[in-house]
Design a protein around this motif. Structure first.
Motif, PDB file in Angstrom:
ATOM      1  N   SER A  54      23.748  55.140   6.342  1.00  0.00           N
ATOM      2  CA  SER A  54      22.792  55.687   7.460  1.00  0.00           C
ATOM      3  C   SER A  54      22.940  56.964   7.312  1.00  0.00           C
ATOM      4  N   ARG A  55      21.554  57.426   7.827  1.00  0.00           N
ATOM      5  CA  ARG A  55      21.262  58.962   8.174  1.00  0.00           C
ATOM      6  C   ARG A  55      22.355  59.406   9.333  1.00  0.00           C
ATOM      7  N   LYS A  56      22.229  58.599  10.317  1.00  0.00           N
ATOM      8  CA  LYS A  56      23.023  59.155  11.586  1.00  0.00           C
ATOM      9  C   LYS A  56      24.612  59.118  11.170  1.00  0.00           C
ATOM     10  N   PHE A  57      25.088  58.286  10.425  1.00  0.00           N
ATOM     11  CA  PHE A  57      26.572  58.523   9.963  1.00  0.00           C
ATOM     12  C   PHE A  57      26.591  59.917   9.163  1.00  0.00           C
ATOM     13  N   ARG A  58      25.814  60.025   8.303  1.00  0.00           N
ATOM     14  CA  ARG A  58      25.881  61.234   7.338  1.00  0.00           C
ATOM     15  C   ARG A  58      25.679  62.516   8.094  1.00  0.00           C
ATOM     16  N   ASN A  59      24.777  62.389   9.292  1.00  0.00           N
ATOM     17  CA  ASN A  59      24.385  63.666   9.988  1.00  0.00           C
ATOM     18  C   ASN A  59      25.909  64.161  10.670  1.00  0.00           C
ATOM     19  N   VAL A  60      26.663  62.798  11.500  1.00  0.00           N
ATOM     20  CA  VAL A  60      27.681  62.890  12.305  1.00  0.00           C
ATOM     21  C   VAL A  60      28.863  63.815  11.329  1.00  0.00           C
ATOM     22  N   ALA A  61      28.865  63.201  10.064  1.00  0.00           N
ATOM     23  CA  ALA A  61      30.005  63.662   8.980  1.00  0.00           C
ATOM     24  C   ALA A  61      29.760  65.166   8.855  1.00  0.00           C
ATOM     25  N   LYS A  62      28.611  65.678   9.116  1.00  0.00           N
ATOM     26  CA  LYS A  62      28.315  67.259   8.775  1.00  0.00           C
ATOM     27  C   LYS A  62      28.115  68.009   9.969  1.00  0.00           C
ATOM     28  N   ASN A  63      27.944  67.338  11.173  1.00  0.00           N
ATOM     29  CA  ASN A  63      27.585  68.211  12.389  1.00  0.00           C
ATOM     30  C   ASN A  63      28.040  67.081  13.606  1.00  0.00           C
ATOM     31  N   ASP A  64      29.110  67.439  14.026  1.00  0.00           N
ATOM     32  CA  ASP A  64      29.644  66.459  15.242  1.00  0.00           C
ATOM     33  C   ASP A  64      28.895  66.359  16.434  1.00  0.00           C
ATOM     34  N   ARG A  65      27.914  67.127  16.788  1.00  0.00           N
ATOM     35  CA  ARG A  65      27.238  67.402  18.164  1.00  0.00           C
ATOM     36  C   ARG A  65      26.275  66.241  18.195  1.00  0.00           C
ATOM     37  N   VAL A  66      26.231  65.548  19.370  1.00  0.00           N
ATOM     38  CA  VAL A  66      25.409  64.482  19.349  1.00  0.00           C
ATOM     39  C   VAL A  66      25.114  64.367  21.086  1.00  0.00           C
ATOM     40  N   ALA A  67      24.026  63.573  21.241  1.00  0.00           N
ATOM     41  CA  ALA A  67      23.684  63.261  22.508  1.00  0.00           C
ATOM     42  C   ALA A  67      23.467  61.515  22.295  1.00  0.00           C
ATOM     43  N   PHE A  68      23.767  60.787  23.486  1.00  0.00           N
ATOM     44  CA  PHE A  68      23.582  59.360  23.591  1.00  0.00           C
ATOM     45  C   PHE A  68      23.211  59.062  25.013  1.00  0.00           C
ATOM     46  N   VAL A  69      22.110  58.284  24.925  1.00  0.00           N
ATOM     47  CA  VAL A  69      21.387  57.725  26.226  1.00  0.00           C
ATOM     48  C   VAL A  69      21.209  56.292  26.096  1.00  0.00           C
ATOM     49  N   VAL A  70      21.562  55.824  27.501  1.00  0.00           N
ATOM     50  CA  VAL A  70      21.317  54.336  27.706  1.00  0.00           C
ATOM     51  C   VAL A  70      20.508  54.314  28.945  1.00  0.00           C
ATOM     52  N   ASP A  71      19.121  53.946  28.889  1.00  0.00           N
ATOM     53  CA  ASP A  71      18.732  53.720  30.195  1.00  0.00           C
ATOM     54  C   ASP A  71      17.762  52.654  30.318  1.00  0.00           C
ATOM     55  N   ASP A  72      17.182  52.285  31.580  1.00  0.00           N
ATOM     56  CA  ASP A  72      16.424  51.323  31.486  1.00  0.00           C
ATOM     57  C   ASP A  72      15.627  51.440  32.889  1.00  0.00           C
ATOM     58  N   VAL A  73      14.527  50.500  32.964  1.00  0.00           N
ATOM     59  CA  VAL A  73      13.555  50.680  34.019  1.00  0.00           C
ATOM     60  C   VAL A  73      13.565  49.283  34.823  1.00  0.00           C
ATOM     61  N   PRO A  74      14.532  48.952  35.571  1.00  0.00           N
ATOM     62  CA  PRO A  74      14.512  47.516  36.258  1.00  0.00           C
ATOM     63  C   PRO A  74      13.334  47.276  37.161  1.00  0.00           C
ATOM     64  N   CYS A  75      12.686  48.326  37.724  1.00  0.00           N
ATOM     65  CA  CYS A  75      11.665  47.947  38.623  1.00  0.00           C
ATOM     66  C   CYS A  75      10.232  48.954  38.375  1.00  0.00           C
ATOM     67  N   ARG A  76       9.274  48.385  38.274  1.00  0.00           N
ATOM     68  CA  ARG A  76       8.035  49.198  37.914  1.00  0.00           C
ATOM     69  C   ARG A  76       7.393  49.533  39.231  1.00  0.00           C
ATOM     70  N   ASP A  77       7.542  48.791  40.324  1.00  0.00           N
ATOM     71  CA  ASP A  77       6.831  49.152  41.568  1.00  0.00           C
ATOM     72  C   ASP A  77       7.507  48.550  42.655  1.00  0.00           C
ATOM     73  N   PRO A  78       8.383  49.502  43.299  1.00  0.00           N
ATOM     74  CA  PRO A  78       8.296  51.034  42.973  1.00  0.00           C
ATOM     75  C   PRO A  78       8.921  51.370  41.812  1.00  0.00           C
ATOM     76  N   GLU A  79       8.564  52.162  40.883  1.00  0.00           N
ATOM     77  CA  GLU A  79       9.383  52.543  39.612  1.00  0.00           C
ATOM     78  C   GLU A  79      10.700  53.027  40.013  1.00  0.00           C
TER      79      GLU A  79
END
Length: 142
Positions: A54-79
Motif C-alpha cells: 500500500s501507498r500508506k505503508f511505503r509513505n511511512v517507511a520513508k517519512n514517519d510523520r503521520v496524523a490519525f483521526v477517529v471521529d463521528d457525529v452521533p447526533c445531528r439535531d443538535p449537531e
C-alpha cells in the motif's frame, strides 16, 4: 500510557479512522483504515489485506510523520461531533499484522502518539477542545 480512559473507551467503540501520511514529494495521502489500540505499548496498530504494497505503508517507511483521526457525529439535531486526533510518528513493520488479524497481511503500521487532541468525548460539549503533548513519561516514544 498516552491515552486517557475516556479516549480508550471512545476509540474502542469506533471501527475506522483516517490515516494521513506524507508522500515522496511532500503531498498528503489520507485513507480510511481499521485499527486497534495496543494498551501495553500505548500505540495505534493499523493492519490491512495488502498492507505491504500500500501507498500508506511505503509513505511511512520513508517519512514517519503521520496524523490519525477517529471521529463521528452521533447526533445531528443538535449537531454533536466527537473526535480524537493523534499526531505522531509511525513504523512500517514487516510483521505483526496477521497475528492481530488473521485475514490481514503480516505487515502493519504502528503509530506512536506525540500529541493528542480531543473534543466531544468527555460527555460535556461545553468543555471544548482538549490538547496535550505526549512525553516519554506518558509512554510516548521520543
Amino acid at each position: 500510557m498516552p491515552f486517557t480512559q475516556k479516549e480508550i473507551t471512545y476509540l474502542r467503540a469506533q471501527g475506522y479512522g483516517r490515516l494521513a501520511t506524507v508522500g515522496a514529494h511532500g503531498e498528503p495521502h489520507n485513507v480510511p483504515v481499521s485499527f486497534e489500540i495496543d494498551e501495553e505499548r500505548g500505540t495505534i496498530e493499523i493492519t490491512g489485506r495488502d498492507m505491504g504494497r500500500s501507498r500508506k505503508f511505503r509513505n511511512v517507511a520513508k517519512n514517519d510523520r503521520v496524523a490519525f483521526v477517529v471521529d463521528d457525529v452521533p447526533c445531528r439535531d443538535p449537531e454533536v461531533v466527537r473526535a480524537v486526533v493523534i499526531h505522531g510518528t509511525a513504523q512500517a513493520l514487516p510483521t505483526g499484522g496477521r497475528e492481530r488479524r488473521p485475514h490481514c497481511a503480516d505487515e502493519m503500521i504502528r503509530i506512536h502518539p506525540r500529541r493528542i487532541v480531543t473534543w466531544g468525548i468527555e460527555g460535556d460539549l461545553s468543555t471544548g477542545v482538549h490538547a496535550r503533548d505526549i512525553t516519554a513519561e506518558d509512554g510516548g516514544r521520543r
